[in-house]
Scaffold this active site. Structure first.
Site, PDB file in Angstrom:
ATOM      1  N   ASP A 106     108.037  35.181  45.574  1.00  0.00           N
ATOM      2  CA  ASP A 106     108.161  33.621  45.711  1.00  0.00           C
ATOM      3  C   ASP A 106     107.130  33.496  46.718  1.00  0.00           C
ATOM      4  O   ASP A 106     106.210  33.980  47.296  1.00  0.00           O
ATOM      5  CB  ASP A 106     109.576  33.183  46.434  1.00  0.00           C
ATOM      6  N   GLU A 139     104.955  33.050  41.749  1.00  0.00           N
ATOM      7  CA  GLU A 139     105.063  31.614  41.699  1.00  0.00           C
ATOM      8  C   GLU A 139     103.855  30.885  42.330  1.00  0.00           C
ATOM      9  O   GLU A 139     103.707  29.651  42.668  1.00  0.00           O
ATOM     10  CB  GLU A 139     106.109  31.368  42.606  1.00  0.00           C
ATOM     11  N   TRP A 140     102.654  31.518  42.137  1.00  0.00           N
ATOM     12  CA  TRP A 140     101.336  30.892  42.780  1.00  0.00           C
ATOM     13  C   TRP A 140     101.015  29.598  42.265  1.00  0.00           C
ATOM     14  O   TRP A 140     100.799  28.729  43.189  1.00  0.00           O
ATOM     15  CB  TRP A 140     100.317  32.024  42.360  1.00  0.00           C
ATOM     16  N   PRO A 141     100.860  29.456  40.995  1.00  0.00           N
ATOM     17  CA  PRO A 141     100.375  28.058  40.791  1.00  0.00           C
ATOM     18  C   PRO A 141     101.453  26.894  41.044  1.00  0.00           C
ATOM     19  O   PRO A 141     100.849  25.865  41.430  1.00  0.00           O
ATOM     20  CB  PRO A 141     100.368  28.126  39.126  1.00  0.00           C
ATOM     21  N   TYR A 143     103.006  26.438  43.789  1.00  0.00           N
ATOM     22  CA  TYR A 143     102.798  26.212  44.887  1.00  0.00           C
ATOM     23  C   TYR A 143     101.470  25.560  45.424  1.00  0.00           C
ATOM     24  O   TYR A 143     101.090  24.793  46.289  1.00  0.00           O
ATOM     25  CB  TYR A 143     103.242  27.401  46.225  1.00  0.00           C
ATOM     26  N   ASP A 167     112.384  24.344  39.559  1.00  0.00           N
ATOM     27  CA  ASP A 167     113.393  25.327  39.063  1.00  0.00           C
ATOM     28  C   ASP A 167     114.337  24.645  37.972  1.00  0.00           C
ATOM     29  O   ASP A 167     114.365  23.236  37.965  1.00  0.00           O
ATOM     30  CB  ASP A 167     114.642  25.519  40.374  1.00  0.00           C
TER      31      ASP A 167
END
Length: 356
Positions: A106, A139-141, A143, A167
């Site tokens: 995350d 979840e890189w892109p 954020y 989500d």
């Protein structure tokens, strides 16, 4: 608790889920003790996971399944447990020593975007260094997006799948918003997807089929569209209490075969006409998956007619093709010539999935 994961693994092995291709049982946030041990290692909450994660992994493996776990690129997870910042190598070694097969990583509490990107890169290298094959779910892109356009070429070098959007919730509104977002951004995301690296429509592509919020037609839409989008299929539901209809839909071999097609190309929207959307996905063997989605939320079933020349830049049905309906129910539609039109009846918020 560990009991929940043991029971879920039992059901997955006994009730055909594993055989349908669902092989990962994944633990999300909150599995950890509030502090690391005296050697700086992450440890499981002693009350809820009294046997420890290694024992749980052994049990899950004994069922022919794989175990996924959760950590965070920052100094704390989204729920406030210890994050992996400054511990990337140690945490990767810990997960490998436990027999973990997938890491959902995350992006909460990571400080700057530079630290976020560096953390995702470092954990990728640390996982590879363990020598254990561990799927890396980023979840890189998601954020980055509020501030900058993600560099998907770089992200694919480091991650196996990456989350693009909010989500998913157990509601039609949530499913619809994910599909709208994906269609809006398809020019930047579709081309990067392929074997080894996939777009996650939401948080690890959660299928919410089998819960409470979706009607039958909406459940069909989620299953069909996740297959079109080449999304990794993760279920967020309780398999111990699932209806026979939801189970049949989630285990539908024809839909799963489209989702898992070896060509690995992601589908895209080719036209939108009032409330109807037409999507296609190129498949191996010169086939196409085609989805007709009716966004209308009221009234009864409606017809959508389109020419087969629309599909595959005009090549999908040249000079002729067979058409088979996969969802909502499987049936053969027969053979059509290139210039034919198809008329499809679709329920409100429903989807008809075809294989051409």
């Amino acid at each position: 608790s560990e009991r929940l994961f043991v029971e879920m693994a039992d059901v997955m092995a006994a009730e055909g889920w594993r055989d349908a291709g669902y092989e990962y049982v994944c633990i999300d946030d909150c599995w950890m003790a509030p502090r690391r041990d005296e050697h700086g290692r992450l440890q499981a909450d002693p009350k809820r996971f009294p046997s420890g994660i290694r024992k749980l992994a052994d049990y899950v493996h004994s069922k022919g399944l794989k175990l996924g776990i959760y950590s965070d690129v920052g100094n704390k997870t989204c729920a406030g447990f210890p994050g992996s910042y400054n511990y990337y190598d140690l945490d990767a070694q810990t997960f490998a020593s436990w027999g973990i097969d997938l890491l959902k990583f995350d992006g909460c509490n990571s400080g700057t975007l530079e630290l976020l990107a560096e953390g995702y890169r470092r954990m990728s290298l640390a996982l590879n260094k363990t020598g254990r094959s561990i799927v890396y779910s980023c979840e890189w892109p998601f954020y980055l997006r509020p501030v900058q356009q993600p560099n998907y070429t770089e992200i694919k070098q480091y991650c196996n799948h990456w989350r693009n959007f909010f989500d998913v919730y157990d509601s039609w509104r949530s499913i619809k918003s994910i599909l709208d977002w994906t269609a809006l951004h398809q020019d930047s995301i579709v081309k990067i997807a392929g074997p080894g690296g996939w777009n996650d429509p939401d948080m690890a592509s959660r299928l919410v089929i089998g819960n409470f919020g979706l009607s039958w037609d909406q459940s069909v839409t989620q299953m069909a569209m996740w297959a079109i989008m080449a999304a990794p299929l993760f279920m967020s539901n309780d398999l111990r209490h699932i209806s026979p209809e939801a189970k049949r839909l989630l285990q539908n071999k024809e839909v799963i075969a489209i989702n898992q097609d070896p060509l690995g190309k992601q589908g895209y929207q080719i036209t939108k006409d009032k409330n109807f959307e037409l999507w296609e996905r190129p498949l191996s063997g010169r086939a196409y998956a085609v989805a007709v989605l009716n966004q209308q939320e009221i009234g009864g079933p409606q017809n959508f007619t389109f020419s087969l020349t629309f599909l595959g830049n005009g090549l999908a049905c040249n000079p002729a093709c067979s058409v088979r309906q996969v969802l909502p129910a499987s049936k053969d539609w027969g053979v059509y010539i290139w210039v034919s039109s198809l008329s499809v009846e679709v329920n409100p918020t429903g989807t008809v999935l075809l294989k051409v």
